[in-house]
Write a protein that holds these residues in place. Structure first.
Motif, PDB file in Angstrom:
ATOM      1  N   THR A   1       1.303  -1.114  -0.115  1.00  0.00           N
ATOM      2  CA  THR A   1       0.009   0.171   0.028  1.00  0.00           C
ATOM      3  C   THR A   1       0.893   1.268  -0.114  1.00  0.00           C
ATOM      4  O   THR A   1       0.110   2.657   0.032  1.00  0.00           O
ATOM      5  CB  THR A   1      -0.733   0.071   0.930  1.00  0.00           C
ATOM      6  N   ILE A   2       2.152   0.708   0.145  1.00  0.00           N
ATOM      7  CA  ILE A   2       3.136   2.304  -0.015  1.00  0.00           C
ATOM      8  C   ILE A   2       3.371   2.956  -1.808  1.00  0.00           C
ATOM      9  O   ILE A   2       2.804   1.462  -2.326  1.00  0.00           O
ATOM     10  CB  ILE A   2       4.422   2.176   0.850  1.00  0.00           C
ATOM     11  N   THR A   3       4.475   4.076  -1.656  1.00  0.00           N
ATOM     12  CA  THR A   3       3.648   4.786  -2.765  1.00  0.00           C
ATOM     13  C   THR A   3       5.494   4.860  -3.205  1.00  0.00           C
ATOM     14  O   THR A   3       5.236   6.212  -4.392  1.00  0.00           O
ATOM     15  CB  THR A   3       3.005   5.946  -3.057  1.00  0.00           C
ATOM     16  N   ASP A   4       5.849   4.849  -2.662  1.00  0.00           N
ATOM     17  CA  ASP A   4       7.482   5.089  -2.961  1.00  0.00           C
ATOM     18  C   ASP A   4       8.419   4.385  -2.406  1.00  0.00           C
ATOM     19  O   ASP A   4       8.179   3.407  -1.872  1.00  0.00           O
ATOM     20  CB  ASP A   4       8.037   6.515  -2.345  1.00  0.00           C
ATOM     21  N   GLY A   5      10.164   4.667  -3.114  1.00  0.00           N
ATOM     22  CA  GLY A   5      10.889   2.950  -2.200  1.00  0.00           C
ATOM     23  C   GLY A   5      11.945   3.564  -1.255  1.00  0.00           C
ATOM     24  O   GLY A   5      11.610   2.895  -0.212  1.00  0.00           O
ATOM     25  N   ALA A   6      11.318   4.412  -0.212  1.00  0.00           N
ATOM     26  CA  ALA A   6      11.727   4.709   0.966  1.00  0.00           C
ATOM     27  C   ALA A   6      11.185   4.299   2.065  1.00  0.00           C
ATOM     28  O   ALA A   6      11.807   3.607   3.105  1.00  0.00           O
ATOM     29  CB  ALA A   6      11.820   6.693   1.214  1.00  0.00           C
ATOM     30  N   LEU A   7       9.772   4.505   1.488  1.00  0.00           N
ATOM     31  CA  LEU A   7       8.913   3.442   2.389  1.00  0.00           C
ATOM     32  C   LEU A   7       9.276   1.734   2.632  1.00  0.00           C
ATOM     33  O   LEU A   7       9.156   1.023   3.308  1.00  0.00           O
ATOM     34  CB  LEU A   7       7.551   3.557   2.605  1.00  0.00           C
ATOM     35  N   LEU A   8       9.687   1.908   1.215  1.00  0.00           N
ATOM     36  CA  LEU A   8       9.820  -0.203   0.844  1.00  0.00           C
ATOM     37  C   LEU A   8      11.358  -0.185   1.811  1.00  0.00           C
ATOM     38  O   LEU A   8      10.970  -1.342   2.330  1.00  0.00           O
ATOM     39  CB  LEU A   8       9.543  -0.015  -0.679  1.00  0.00           C
ATOM     40  N   ARG A   9      12.000   0.207   1.910  1.00  0.00           N
ATOM     41  CA  ARG A   9      13.074   0.584   2.731  1.00  0.00           C
ATOM     42  C   ARG A   9      13.169   0.322   3.841  1.00  0.00           C
ATOM     43  O   ARG A   9      13.746  -0.539   4.717  1.00  0.00           O
ATOM     44  CB  ARG A   9      14.342   1.676   1.699  1.00  0.00           C
ATOM     45  N   ARG A  10      12.128   0.958   4.465  1.00  0.00           N
ATOM     46  CA  ARG A  10      11.675   0.809   5.481  1.00  0.00           C
ATOM     47  C   ARG A  10      11.190  -0.242   5.832  1.00  0.00           C
ATOM     48  O   ARG A  10      11.553  -0.908   7.184  1.00  0.00           O
ATOM     49  CB  ARG A  10      10.492   2.338   6.494  1.00  0.00           C
ATOM     50  N   LEU A  11      10.309  -0.482   5.556  1.00  0.00           N
ATOM     51  CA  LEU A  11       9.280  -1.845   5.375  1.00  0.00           C
ATOM     52  C   LEU A  11      10.194  -3.108   5.456  1.00  0.00           C
ATOM     53  O   LEU A  11       9.716  -4.200   5.809  1.00  0.00           O
ATOM     54  CB  LEU A  11       8.626  -1.739   4.411  1.00  0.00           C
ATOM     55  N   LEU A  12      11.401  -2.904   4.317  1.00  0.00           N
ATOM     56  CA  LEU A  12      12.097  -4.201   4.310  1.00  0.00           C
ATOM     57  C   LEU A  12      13.306  -4.306   5.802  1.00  0.00           C
ATOM     58  O   LEU A  12      13.593  -5.376   6.156  1.00  0.00           O
ATOM     59  CB  LEU A  12      13.214  -4.575   3.326  1.00  0.00           C
ATOM     60  N   ALA A  13      13.355  -3.191   6.195  1.00  0.00           N
ATOM     61  CA  ALA A  13      14.831  -3.155   7.591  1.00  0.00           C
ATOM     62  C   ALA A  13      13.653  -3.827   8.553  1.00  0.00           C
ATOM     63  O   ALA A  13      14.189  -4.395   9.260  1.00  0.00           O
ATOM     64  CB  ALA A  13      15.148  -1.873   7.251  1.00  0.00           C
ATOM     65  N   ASP A  14      12.487  -3.633   8.199  1.00  0.00           N
ATOM     66  CA  ASP A  14      11.500  -3.930   9.889  1.00  0.00           C
ATOM     67  C   ASP A  14      11.289  -5.089   9.916  1.00  0.00           C
ATOM     68  O   ASP A  14      11.756  -5.965  10.434  1.00  0.00           O
ATOM     69  CB  ASP A  14      10.380  -2.970   9.533  1.00  0.00           C
ATOM     70  N   ILE A  15      11.249  -6.114   8.565  1.00  0.00           N
ATOM     71  CA  ILE A  15      10.725  -7.304   8.176  1.00  0.00           C
ATOM     72  C   ILE A  15      12.245  -8.248   8.515  1.00  0.00           C
ATOM     73  O   ILE A  15      12.990  -9.120   9.393  1.00  0.00           O
ATOM     74  CB  ILE A  15      10.649  -7.621   6.758  1.00  0.00           C
ATOM     75  N   SER A  16      13.317  -7.166   8.172  1.00  0.00           N
ATOM     76  CA  SER A  16      14.869  -7.897   8.625  1.00  0.00           C
ATOM     77  C   SER A  16      14.916  -7.995  10.075  1.00  0.00           C
ATOM     78  O   SER A  16      15.355  -9.474  10.469  1.00  0.00           O
ATOM     79  CB  SER A  16      15.079  -7.617   7.547  1.00  0.00           C
ATOM     80  N   ALA A  17      14.412  -7.073  10.514  1.00  0.00           N
ATOM     81  CA  ALA A  17      14.930  -7.148  12.697  1.00  0.00           C
ATOM     82  C   ALA A  17      14.184  -8.005  12.754  1.00  0.00           C
ATOM     83  O   ALA A  17      14.522  -8.822  13.510  1.00  0.00           O
ATOM     84  CB  ALA A  17      14.992  -5.591  12.557  1.00  0.00           C
TER      85      ALA A  17
ATOM     86  N   GLU B   1       8.900  -0.785  -9.118  1.00  0.00           N
ATOM     87  CA  GLU B   1       8.366  -0.056 -10.546  1.00  0.00           C
ATOM     88  C   GLU B   1       7.763   1.740 -10.003  1.00  0.00           C
ATOM     89  O   GLU B   1       7.405   2.698  -9.952  1.00  0.00           O
ATOM     90  CB  GLU B   1       7.005  -0.421 -11.427  1.00  0.00           C
ATOM     91  N   LEU B   2       8.014   0.879  -7.893  1.00  0.00           N
ATOM     92  CA  LEU B   2       8.159   2.673  -7.127  1.00  0.00           C
ATOM     93  C   LEU B   2       9.120   3.031  -7.628  1.00  0.00           C
ATOM     94  O   LEU B   2       9.991   3.152  -7.574  1.00  0.00           O
ATOM     95  CB  LEU B   2       8.369   1.608  -5.382  1.00  0.00           C
ATOM     96  N   PRO B   3       8.181   4.556  -7.080  1.00  0.00           N
ATOM     97  CA  PRO B   3       8.878   5.676  -7.734  1.00  0.00           C
ATOM     98  C   PRO B   3       9.935   5.871  -6.307  1.00  0.00           C
ATOM     99  O   PRO B   3       9.987   5.178  -5.169  1.00  0.00           O
ATOM    100  CB  PRO B   3       7.527   7.458  -6.881  1.00  0.00           C
ATOM    101  N   GLY B   4      11.152   6.364  -6.829  1.00  0.00           N
ATOM    102  CA  GLY B   4      12.666   5.523  -6.020  1.00  0.00           C
ATOM    103  C   GLY B   4      12.965   4.486  -6.313  1.00  0.00           C
ATOM    104  O   GLY B   4      14.639   4.515  -5.643  1.00  0.00           O
ATOM    105  N   ILE B   5      12.746   3.824  -6.732  1.00  0.00           N
ATOM    106  CA  ILE B   5      13.225   2.115  -6.987  1.00  0.00           C
ATOM    107  C   ILE B   5      14.351   2.648  -8.663  1.00  0.00           C
ATOM    108  O   ILE B   5      13.581   3.091  -9.393  1.00  0.00           O
ATOM    109  CB  ILE B   5      12.757   0.865  -6.911  1.00  0.00           C
TER     110      ILE B   5
ATOM    111  N   ASP C   1      18.945  -4.529   1.239  1.00  0.00           N
ATOM    112  CA  ASP C   1      19.788  -3.186   1.036  1.00  0.00           C
ATOM    113  C   ASP C   1      20.301  -2.874  -0.305  1.00  0.00           C
ATOM    114  O   ASP C   1      20.942  -1.714  -0.834  1.00  0.00           O
ATOM    115  CB  ASP C   1      20.778  -3.340   1.959  1.00  0.00           C
ATOM    116  N   THR C   2      20.399  -3.750  -1.438  1.00  0.00           N
ATOM    117  CA  THR C   2      21.624  -3.834  -2.508  1.00  0.00           C
ATOM    118  C   THR C   2      20.308  -3.245  -3.654  1.00  0.00           C
ATOM    119  O   THR C   2      20.346  -2.706  -4.654  1.00  0.00           O
ATOM    120  CB  THR C   2      21.638  -5.269  -3.159  1.00  0.00           C
ATOM    121  N   LEU C   3      18.610  -3.325  -2.595  1.00  0.00           N
ATOM    122  CA  LEU C   3      17.839  -2.462  -4.518  1.00  0.00           C
ATOM    123  C   LEU C   3      17.607  -1.665  -3.803  1.00  0.00           C
ATOM    124  O   LEU C   3      17.472  -0.151  -4.066  1.00  0.00           O
ATOM    125  CB  LEU C   3      16.699  -3.876  -4.159  1.00  0.00           C
ATOM    126  N   VAL C   4      17.220  -1.115  -2.370  1.00  0.00           N
ATOM    127  CA  VAL C   4      16.493   0.191  -1.814  1.00  0.00           C
ATOM    128  C   VAL C   4      17.784   0.714  -1.328  1.00  0.00           C
ATOM    129  O   VAL C   4      17.485   0.022   0.041  1.00  0.00           O
ATOM    130  CB  VAL C   4      15.328   0.119  -1.891  1.00  0.00           C
TER     131      VAL C   4
END
Length: 443
Positions: free
Chosen positions: A86-102, A150-154, A440-443
């Motif tokens: 439901t997010i719309t940009d790569g910065a939020l994707l980065r936050r989600l992936l970091a949270d999942i990884s933790a 295809e997210l903006p910022g990727i 982290d190599t993607l975003v």
């Protein structure tokens, strides 16, 4: 254990969490590969029939060049979770992936997950109902669908082979059971540990993604070890190449022409395959063996004496007919290599008809299993949803799974007894190091 600030999701505080009881701390990372089809590919620690050691260490490291849960010796239970972002940009994707990884880094060690903002003060973490249980070789493996790229910022180039699967003859796909932007494969040797990890993952998703579908499965543990059996009673995993072999690496990990950031990644094709067990159970044992091309009793090919004998596709019997029929499953699947990591499932009885099933005592003529209906002969068992959660890892889905499935769909006698009802493909992200995060190599 104190979580390093480098692994803490952006905007979240670093905390100290209590340890659950751990029964071991070593890494278990063996795995295997197999050809396409039912006759080729469950993963077990001993692909040569050696049983998994019950005293094996229980912790699988979440860190490495590749994600855990791919070539890891296959665990007994699995849940697959697909979500739509439901997010719309790569910065939020980065936050989600970091949270999942933790979360992955903690729960795979048998520890409580980090706090989530969806819980009020005083309930900062999900209820850890796996308290007191070991890590049970828990792994959580993360992949993404094409729309994520295809997210903006990727700005990274998409994996070259990440594209929708084509339609296959005979498919009966239900859109509720396929697709998705994000996949997490959760596997462990304890079903409750899997469920607890799923709950921890679910707590990371609000505001970022909504769950699209989940599927859960299991594997048998034959007495004395050996190859597990699928829901048709046949051994499923005979053709696995050896763990750690060059063949495994050549089949699975990303090819040199892929984007540099994807090095160490792979692709996963997921298919939900319903097995018509009622019809299968009414088929003679000889016919069942002919459909597969192997003997149900010992898993040996019809041209061999032992399970791991190579099938002789040129061998003929009386009248010159091939011993392994032209439409036998192992013949149609022959020559297509991929890493099979599939699970059995049993969801019980399919949903009743719209409006509810009529009372057979009041209106027997209107009941879906009334005399004269196809399902009457099966006593209602034809409505059972039982089968295989087919998982194929490989570095070239087109030449591996797609080519194999076109050939199987064209002329495989097993098609009489199965239906493909769910379908998805994901790019499985490369592994990550301690202090980094998956993707982290993607975003």
């Amino acid at each position: 254990m104190t979580r390093s600030p480098s692994t803490a999701p952006q905007g979240r505080r670093t905390i100290t969490v209590p340890r659950r009881a751990l029964l071991g701390s070593a890494v278990a990372t063996v795995g295997g590969a197999a050809v396409a089809g039912f006759a080729g590919g469950q993963l077990q620690a001993g692909v040569d029939g050696t049983p998994v050691d019950p005293a094996a260490e229980e912790v699988v490291s979440a860190f490495g060049v590749h994600q855990a849960g791919i070539t890891t010796a296959q665990q007994r239970y699995a849940t697959f979770v697909a979500a739509d972002l439901t997010i719309t940009d790569g910065a939020l994707l980065r936050r989600l992936l970091a949270d999942i990884s933790a979360t992955v880094a903690l729960v795979t060690q048998g520890q409580e997950p980090p706090p989530s903002p969806m819980f009020p003060d005083g309930a900062i973490t999900p209820t850890d109902f796996a308290t007191g249980l070991g890590a049970a070789r828990l792994t959580m493996t993360v992949g993404v669908g094409a729309r994520v790229l295809e997210l903006p910022g990727i700005t990274r180039e998409a994996p070259r082979r990440l594209r929708p699967l084509p339609a296959f003859a005979g498919d009966h796909l239900d859109p509720r059971w396929g697709g998705g932007d994000l996949l997490v494969q959760i596997c462990a040797d304890d079903a409750q540990v899997v469920s607890a990890a799923m709950r921890a993952l679910r707590a990371r998703l609000p505001g970022y993604a909504v769950i699209r579908w989940t599927h859960s499965g299991f594997l048998s543990a034959p007495t004395g070890g050996g190859t597990p059996r699928n829901m048709f009673g046949h051994k499923d995993g005979t053709s696995n190449p050896r763990p750690g072999s060059a063949e495994l690496a050549d089949i699975v990990w990303s090819l040199p022409d892929e984007p540099a950031w994807f090095a160490g990644g792979t692709y996963l094709v997921f298919r939900k395959i319903r097995m018509k067990t009622a019809s299968w159970d009414l088929t003679t044992r000889d016919e069942q063996d002919a459909v597969i091309g192997r003997r149900r009793s010992d898993g040996a090919p019809l041209t061999g004496e032992q399970e791991f004998d190579q099938p002789d596709l040129e061998d003929t019997g009386a009248g010159g007919a091939p011993v392994i029929a032209e439409d036998a499953h192992i013949r149609r699947a022959h020559g297509f290599s991929m890493l099979r990591r599939s699970y059995n499932y049993d969801y019980g009885f399919l949903t009743a008809m719209a409006g509810g099933s009529p009372d057979p005592l009041e209106h027997p003529e209107d009941h879906p299993h009334a005399p004269g209906t196809e399902d009457h002969h099966h006593g209602g068992h034809g409505k059972l949803d039982v089968g295989l959660l087919f998982c194929a890892y490989g570095n070239d889905p087109d030449s591996q799974f797609v080519a194999a499935q076109h050939r199987l769909a064209e002329h495989d006698r097993l098609n009489t007894f199965i239906q493909h009802t769910g379908s998805a493909i994901f790019a499985i992200l490369p592994g990550f190091r301690d202090g980094g995060y998956v993707g982290d190599t993607l975003v």
